[in-house]
Design an enzyme around this catalytic site. Structure first.
Site, PDB file in Angstrom:
ATOM      1  N   GLU A 266      78.089-118.948  55.493  1.00 15.21           N
ATOM      2  CA  GLU A 266      79.289-118.193  55.854  1.00 15.21           C
ATOM      3  C   GLU A 266      78.971-116.764  55.451  1.00 15.21           C
ATOM      4  OE1 GLU A 266      82.159-116.126  54.827  1.00 15.21           O
ATOM      5  OE2 GLU A 266      83.049-117.766  53.671  1.00 15.21           O
ATOM      6  N   CYS A 303      86.091-112.744  52.085  1.00 14.14           N
ATOM      7  CA  CYS A 303      85.477-112.939  53.405  1.00 14.14           C
ATOM      8  C   CYS A 303      86.491-112.660  54.509  1.00 14.14           C
ATOM      9  CB  CYS A 303      84.990-114.373  53.562  1.00 14.14           C
ATOM     10  SG  CYS A 303      84.156-115.006  52.127  1.00 14.14           S
TER      11      CYS A 303
END
Lengths: 527, 527
Positions: A266, A303
């Site tokens: 990720e 994120c």
């Protein structure tokens, strides 16, 4: 209180590394923290990988109850670490106490969610097609499918969630739930926090009488230990949260192995927020303030940080920008996680500053590695032609894209790379605009939000914390939520096995009492 | 009867290629068949990919019923081709009529199975976590997940199943079922068969009033058209069945794209059969005969062909080898699919002949490209140290590995590469030996069989036609059976969307009446 050894953990044994020392730095003070952690070498990776592989067959066949209890035991052992864990994590990350307490709750809740997931047995995805001995022209064999663990998994701790995306975070929890032994490569920014959580997992392995190879924790350089782990033939999958360059380096190694393996990295996301005209006109001030509130969370080191706001010029835009600008001006400086992250943030902001117009900056930091919130704006035409403006800046920095009209807004959406999230701020009158954006958003992002902000990722069944490349390296998955377990599983079909040889999940009597697909239909379970 | 145009199909338009001609060869006679198919170029790939991408958003949102009907219409249109299809496929492949009729039945049955799969909606994997506005310390948003199609898919026709793994085979059926437009790169060995099936799909697209970009069929070289397809930014996944070198070349291209994409390549398998001692002793002759029967199916040109038989020296081994040898001697020669496959088979047999001891050869072929069944034997120790003996020979050739004892048999199992299948021939007294082999088999293969032969792959829900590398490039999947649809899907989460914007699958009222996971529990459906 647990004391720190400054060692790596291979199975149940703490070992001294032989490579360069890793020392945590308190980013709030610049102080170097004890103890030092000597880095591991390839031989340590070899030992941990051998141990993991030898534990694999017995661990993957532990009962659902045993494995669930193990996950719950890890959670209790983490809680038993008490304030020592929070204090150390604060010192190593610069993150505030309440945030880290919340993150600990999330981490333990996540382990308990996966315990429930394991018990439910849905993840086995059992399918049974009974034999049809009289079928013409050919009989059908008895065919049964379950999922099994892929093998030992390498997990890389992330800097920005020293608990929830680290040693016993989502990757570890979901891999252990699937039946995979885990070797964690600790993030060098929070070695003490990593060791404490490693101690908790070690105790849980021992208390649950599992084979010691189920868990190891290695300190060391990403280039040596990280690459050796991903290259090791015993490792069968990789979980990573971090930078695009880091993720891509691991992916390249995984793909060039004699036997390629999946990497769940990720990596990168700027999380566009589309503010639609009616919403902008009706609540410009509140939107401007809400936006900066989300931007400042965790010093922007999420994120899912909103790095891009896309608006159409019109009623409310000036008010929106003014409100956001005031909120930025009032933003206190916040300590960033590491000197390196702070430096990258400064570079990213300087790149924005060179290519876009500054709206406002926050309160400057006085010392240490502090983030000074930054907000810029640029016309859509400039954004569309600038690669520099489309890159993620990790930290509290964002860019407002001004579009001529809704069609230009759609062009911006279409040009975006893959993202973790895409948000619509909309009112009733924006329904048409929303409908025309949705198909593009679905192709670009893993999670679509309406009238919220992307920060804050719920750990539940429906969550998707993933998305098309480069948000992640594998768009078919999520790294948060119960579906994360599927990353570490593969199907095996059993044809005409005698009942005595079949795994419990596949026996006629359904002893695990799990949901199964029989001849394509959901089986009725009679308890 | 349909006539052949010798053209490629882009959407609803037949076009002439500009590159080198492709001509089918009748492998039984060596005769070159008409018409010639001029190869496509990159510009054709561009056109087909643009059309596919423009069809994507509307095709992926067709209703379950529309999409199921489309798959069923393709099946009827294939059936409507009548004998012309079988005759052409016979001429192009050298395969016998009954086999091709069976394969047509399987292909149409597969399309209809996927129609049922689409209607059931299980593949959407819907998860709903309703909002918890009063939760402490933070409320939970409303979170809903469904799966959507990944985008346009490139499918490569395989040589060995000109219907079931080709233009409208399993890859195409599962990708279309998932909601992905498909561009097929036709296999050059059976262009006429490919065109006929392409005509059938074209008619189905038109009859179902779908956007034409849903399907295209390109003839041309793998190096030019195949690579251009996999490299094209609009293509989001690849389905392939064929050689290891071919699969690896596509994988390398897919991984080196700016945006890497998944490749589902089913490549290489020697499908070990473990004959356990009691079974060997009790029914050596029948096993020897059954083995050769499976070996000879389709001239051995099956992915699941038993290329390796592992036995422990002891009672029955001589009888087993003798029976197998006699059956080999009596094996009629069979025409192979292409001159190239025949040549590779001859090379593989010659390599076996250099490294192992010949047991028997079948009846030599008189002319054309015929396979002369070949059986060899070698001690396990030699096998374990020889890379040459562990490679797949595509065609009716197999190797019997003689082990000193069960522990050497386990060593052979442990050294094997990933396989599609692993088979145990066992009797009641072999239960212990079977138990000790099973964990290793589970780590190595996608399907475990007892007392059957690996050839014959049922199209059903529980099938796994997949396995660890190099059997496939992605061990988490199957290319046969209803679970093949998952290869072409990815999850999307919807947070706090107004009901009016939610896809049907996620609405509170469950208008699609599908199985959903609500708060982690299976929802009760009241019809």
């Amino acid at each position: 209180m647990s004391s720190l050894k400054g060692q790596s953990l291979i199975g149940q044994h703490w070992i001294d590394g032989t490579r360069k020392e890793i020392r945590a730095i308190n980013p709030a003070t610049g102080e170097t923290l004890n103890p030092p952690y000597k880095g591991c070498c390839e031989a340590d990776v070899e030992k941990a990988s051998e141990l993991a592989s030898s534990a694999f067959d017995s661990y993957r066949e532990t009962s659902l109850e045993e494995r669930a209890t193990f996950l719950e035991t890890i959670a209790s052992e983490i809680e038993s670490l008490g304030e020592a864990l929070i204090e150390r994590a604060m010192a190593e990350s610069g993150l505030p106490q309440t945030r880290l307490e919340g993150e600990r709750g999330r981490t333990c809740g996540q382990l308990r969610l996966f315990a429930d997931v394991v018990r439910s047995g849905e993840w086995l995805d059992v399918r049974i097609d009974p034999s049809l001995p009289d079928r013409q022209p050919l009989p059908r064999a008895d065919l049964r499918q379950r999922h099994i663990a892929v093998g030992p998994v390498a997990v890389f701790g992330a800097s920005n969630f020293p608990l929830a995306f680290s040693v016993a975070g989502g990757d570890t929890a979901s891999a252990l739930a699937a039946g995979c032994p885990v070797i964690v490569k600790a993030h060098s920014a929070h070695p003490g926090t990593s060791e404490l959580v490693g101690q908790a997992v070690q105790k849980a392995v021992s208390r649950c009488r599992l084979p010691e190879g189920v868990f190891s924790l290695l300190f060391g350089s990403g280039r040596e230990v990280g690459q050796a782990l991903v290259a090791h033939p015993n490792i069968q999958a990789v979980g990573f949260t971090g930078s695009r360059s880091g993720g891509m380096a691991l992916l390249a190694t995984a793909q060039s192995r004699p036997q390629p393996i999946p990497v769940y990295a990720e990596m990168s996301s700027i999380n566009p927020v589309f503010v639609l005209p009616e919403a902008l006109s009706a609540r410009a001030k509140a939107l401007g303030e809400g936006f900066i509130g989300s931007l400042n969370m965790g010093a922007g080191q999420f994120c899912t940080n909103p790095g891009l706001v896309v608006v159409v010029k019109g009623d409310g835009l000036d008010t929106f920008i003014e409100a956001a600008g005031i909120a930025v001006n009032e933003s206190a400086s916040q300590t960033m996680l590491t000197p390196g992250i702070h430096q990258a943030y400064e570079q990213g902001v300087s790149q924005l500053s060179d290519n876009a117009q500054e709206i406002a900056r926050g309160v400057p930091g006085r010392d240490g590695y502090q983030c000074q919130t930054a907000l810029y704006t640029t016309p859509a035409a400039d954004f569309l032609s600038s690669k520099a403006l489309q890159e993620e800046v990790f930290g509290a920095a964002s860019l407002i894209i001004e579009c001529r009209d809704e069609s230009e807004m759609l062009s911006v959406a279409k040009q975006l790379e893959g993202q973790l999230t895409g948000t619509l701020q909309m009112d009733e009158g924006d329904m048409g605009a929303a409908r025309s954006l949705l198909p593009t958003l679905e192709r670009k992002v893993g999670r679509i939000l309406v009238n919220g902000w992307p920060t804050g990722v719920e750990v539940c069944h429906a969550m998707v914390h993933g998305g098309p490349f480069p948000a992640t390296s594998d768009t078919r998955t999520t790294s948060v939520g119960s579906a994360a377990i599927h990353r570490f599983l593969r199907p095996v079909c059993y044809q005409d096995l005698p009942m005595a040889l079949l795994p419990e999940a596949l026996k006629d009597s359904n002893p695990l009492k799990i949901n199964r697909l029989v001849d394509g239909q959901r089986e009725q379970i009679n308890f």
